[in-house]
Motif scaffolding. Sequence first.
Motif, mmCIF file in Angstrom:
data_model
loop_
_atom_site.group_PDB
_atom_site.id
_atom_site.type_symbol
_atom_site.label_atom_id
_atom_site.label_comp_id
_atom_site.label_asym_id
_atom_site.label_seq_id
_atom_site.Cartn_x
_atom_site.Cartn_y
_atom_site.Cartn_z
ATOM 1 N N LEU A 22 114.228 -1.398 10.677
ATOM 2 C CA LEU A 22 113.233 -0.749 9.823
ATOM 3 C C LEU A 22 112.782 0.599 10.371
ATOM 4 O O LEU A 22 111.632 0.995 10.236
ATOM 5 N N TYR A 23 113.723 1.306 10.974
ATOM 6 C CA TYR A 23 113.458 2.674 11.399
ATOM 7 C C TYR A 23 113.919 3.633 10.303
ATOM 8 O O TYR A 23 114.707 3.281 9.436
ATOM 9 N N GLY A 24 113.419 4.851 10.341
ATOM 10 C CA GLY A 24 113.799 5.839 9.336
ATOM 11 C C GLY A 24 112.778 6.948 9.255
ATOM 12 O O GLY A 24 112.155 7.313 10.252
ATOM 13 N N GLY A 25 112.575 7.470 8.046
ATOM 14 C CA GLY A 25 111.652 8.576 7.886
ATOM 15 C C GLY A 25 111.378 8.887 6.427
ATOM 16 O O GLY A 25 111.958 8.268 5.526
ATOM 17 N N ASP A 26 110.492 9.852 6.225
ATOM 18 C CA ASP A 26 110.072 10.267 4.891
ATOM 19 C C ASP A 26 110.536 11.689 4.601
ATOM 20 O O ASP A 26 110.679 12.507 5.516
ATOM 21 N N THR A 27 110.737 11.978 3.342
ATOM 22 C CA THR A 27 111.060 13.344 2.939
ATOM 23 C C THR A 27 109.875 14.253 3.248
ATOM 24 O O THR A 27 108.715 13.829 3.195
#
Length: 198
Positions: free
Chosen positions: A120-125
């Motif tokens: 559940l790693y990642g990022g936002d625009t």
Amino acid sequence: MRAGLSLLAATLLAGCATTSVAKNPQDEFFASLSARCGKAYAGRLASDQEADAEMRDKAMVLHIRHCTDDRIEIPFHIDGLAQDGGWDRSRTWIITRTPAGLRLKHDHRHADGKPDAVTLYGGDTVDAGTATRQTFPVDAESIAMFERTGRSVSNSNIWSVETTDAGFTYGLDREGRHFRVAFDYARPVTTPPAPWGW
């Protein structure tokens, strides 16, 4: 008087006809992916770095498996990478709407369905992107996870997802690392089994 009102109405209608409402590129991007919901496509490794070696020449399948108005789940299957030599079904990309834009998260699971230690790693625009390409710089929550698990090399990750008439491309970029997998919309395949844990 009546002629004057008719002229006014005609002028207003003409003005409406020439005014266009700007489309939100993130809405267009989301709609484009959602339109392919339920379909699966063959793909390949499209980058060529030493870190990609285990994926070279492996069969890959992208499955746009489940979509709602605010969420798209996209499992990524790779043949030959599981411990038994079969399909690795551990990865699912999840794109969701947020009040500020779009978010990409990576759901990683083991064959028994349990979450990986790094998941559940990642990022936002951070901008509107385009109707065909969105980028997702790493978020603070993911950086904290990377620090905790000894993966601080990933602290500057920027992920990208691209969908065009031709196909789908997923990318990861940071200094010294450029990873790509590409899927051809002209090569639909039978939908695969559910990803592990789903």
